[in-house]
Design an enzyme around this catalytic site. Structure first.
Site, mmCIF file in Angstrom:
data_model
loop_
_atom_site.group_PDB
_atom_site.id
_atom_site.type_symbol
_atom_site.label_atom_id
_atom_site.label_comp_id
_atom_site.label_asym_id
_atom_site.label_seq_id
_atom_site.Cartn_x
_atom_site.Cartn_y
_atom_site.Cartn_z
ATOM 1 N N CYS A 53 0.832 -1.209 0.000
ATOM 2 C CA CYS A 53 0.000 0.000 0.000
ATOM 3 C C CYS A 53 0.867 1.259 0.000
ATOM 4 O O CYS A 53 1.682 1.477 0.907
ATOM 5 C CB CYS A 53 -0.925 -0.023 1.223
ATOM 6 S SG CYS A 53 -1.644 1.566 1.662
ATOM 7 N N CYS A 56 0.390 3.479 3.005
ATOM 8 C CA CYS A 56 1.036 2.899 4.188
ATOM 9 C C CYS A 56 2.535 3.198 4.174
ATOM 10 O O CYS A 56 3.127 3.534 5.206
ATOM 11 C CB CYS A 56 0.826 1.391 4.235
ATOM 12 S SG CYS A 56 -0.914 0.874 4.227
ATOM 13 N N CYS A 188 -32.964 7.434 15.301
ATOM 14 C CA CYS A 188 -31.566 7.038 15.034
ATOM 15 C C CYS A 188 -30.949 6.338 16.245
ATOM 16 O O CYS A 188 -30.857 6.920 17.335
ATOM 17 C CB CYS A 188 -30.760 8.273 14.660
ATOM 18 S SG CYS A 188 -28.976 8.072 14.761
ATOM 19 N N CYS A 191 -27.827 8.029 17.598
ATOM 20 C CA CYS A 191 -28.184 9.244 18.352
ATOM 21 C C CYS A 191 -28.588 8.876 19.776
ATOM 22 O O CYS A 191 -28.231 9.571 20.739
ATOM 23 C CB CYS A 191 -29.330 9.987 17.667
ATOM 24 S SG CYS A 191 -28.979 10.463 15.956
#
Length: 436
Positions: A53, A56, A188, A191
């Site tokens: 990567c 990375c 939610c 929430c």
């Protein structure tokens, strides 16, 4: 085939070079993960990476630098999630690099939300460490699976102000207070999980930050204006806001995370400290007696370093005061040899001027600046101090040193004192001979 083999050798070399035994980055595998991380009381920042990567590879030097700076304070580690895919999958790793923060509740690591530079990594780590310490001081800290509250404690519901389209302008946008506003939906789940933490943080930050909540399914005007597309969405409205400006909240969702994030924002809005010249005992006492650290600079004598030169040094102190203002340290300065007892108490003078020492008057300890008196040199010195590093020396006396009362510097160049010349034009030589 030969080209392919060379490419594979290059790839394997890159993988092997990412982290080594000589780095301060702990290398984790399924064999040691539970022992090192899950069964420890330490705070861990863990990077899940893949050797191929590119992002990375770009992060690697910054990760190593942060690990070195945080050594002995916060654990910094890395997992080759390409080789140990099951470990990555266990913690929801879907891309590289992914950074997780394993704090007091190891079973519920948080996603790292900060930047990808060493400074940003260190800042986040210290903020998380501070939150863990606060939890432990209040009896909320625990090891590994020590509860899922994340340091939440009951708060007063009245400390979260209900906001609507009708009062938002007056209460939030027209005020000089710093606001954190949650846009939520009643249905939610996230929430609902946030609610007790939001309430607890509001009570803990009462008098410093205003906390509000908007049912964005009913009051849609400001939710639409500020681009709310998911729930909960948290926005910060800074003190002294202009034109309704707002910033994204990018911290964690526990009460301690919210408090730590809000505390940093409050500190960022305070004016930078002034570096006061030590002209009396009161100046030294007021700036050094009760502060955790008092930064004492001793600048060259005005005849050795005229106004332009001195102002350059004072500009460095101002810049460093701005950079470290969140710490709320005291800042003072003196002219070389003007306050000999102060210099003697802090071991200043033997290395020449300018010089600097950081004083902890409560513990009667000081740390001398050994590096260059430059912006970069002082920054490195103060950064180490803020992480608890540095070779401290015990003060000789238990009290702050006595200082002389002096006139403050007038901002002008120094002028040598000129002795009055004696006029001998009216003196006869014969008279001088008779006197001899």
């Amino acid at each position: 085939m030969q080209v392919f083999a060379l490419a594979m050798v290059g790839l394997l070399s890159t993988a092997a070079a990412m982290y080594s035994a000589g780095d301060d980055v702990v290398q984790l595998t399924p064999a040691n993960f539970d022992k090192e991380v899950m069964n420890s009381d330490a705070l861990w920042l863990i990077e899940f990476y893949a050797p191929w990567c590119g992002h990375c590879q770009s992060l690697t030097p910054e990760w190593k630098k942060a690990a070195k700076a945080l050594k002995g304070i916060v654990k910094v580690a890395a997992v080759d999630a390409d080789a140990h895919g099951q470990l990555g999958q266990k913690y929801g790793v879907q891309g590289f690099p992914t950074i997780k923060v394993f704090g007091g509740n190891k079973n519920k690591p948080e996603d790292y939300q900060g930047g990808r530079t060493a400074n940003a990594i260190v800042d986040t780590a210290m903020s998380k460490a501070k939150a863990m310490v606060n939890d432990r001081m209040s009896g909320r800290g625990g090891r590994s699976g020590g509860g899922s509250s994340g340091g939440s404690k009951s708060g007063d519901p009245k400390d979260v102000i209900e906001l609507t389209d009708g009062n938002f302008q007056e209460l939030v946008l027209d005020s000089e207070d710093l606001w954190l506003v949650e846009f939520f939906a009643p249905w939610c789940g996230h929430c609902k999980n946030l609610a007790p933490h939001w309430q607890s943080a509001a009570s803990q930050m009462k008098g410093k930050v205003k906390f509000g909540a908007v049912d964005a399914t009913v009051h849609t005007v400001y939710a639409s204006r500020y681009g709310v597309r998911g729930y909960p969405t948290i926005k910060m409205f800074p003190a002294g806001k202009k034109d309704g400006e707002a910033a994204e909240y990018d911290g964690g969702r526990t009460a301690s995370d919210i408090v730590a994030w809000a505390t940093d924002k409050v500190a960022a809005n305070i004016p930078p400290p002034e570096a006061y010249q030590v002209t009396s005992q009161d100046v030294l006492t007021q700036n050094c007696q009760d502060q955790q650290i008092c930064v004492v600079a001793v600048l060259p004598h005005i005849l050795d370093c005229q106004a332009d030169c001195r102002n350059k040094y004072l500009a460095i102190l101002k810049a460093m005061g701005e950079k470290y203002k969140k710490n709320q340290w005291g800042w003072v300065w003196s002219e070389a040899a003007a306050q000999p007892e102060l210099e003697s108490a802090l071991g200043i003078g033997g290395f020449g001027y300018p010089a600097m020492a950081a004083l902890n008057s409560r513990k009667k300890l000081y740390v001398l600046l050994k590096g260059p008196f430059s912006e970069s040199g002082i920054n490195e010195y103060l950064r180490d101090l803020s992480y608890g590093k540095g070779s401290s020396v015990l003060m000789k006396d238990s009290e702050l040193p006595k200082v002389q009362t002096l006139e403050p510097w007038d901002g002008k160049d120094g002028v040598l004192d000129v002795e009055d010349e004696i006029d001998l034009s009216d003196v006869e030589l014969d008279d001088l001979k008779d006197e001899l």
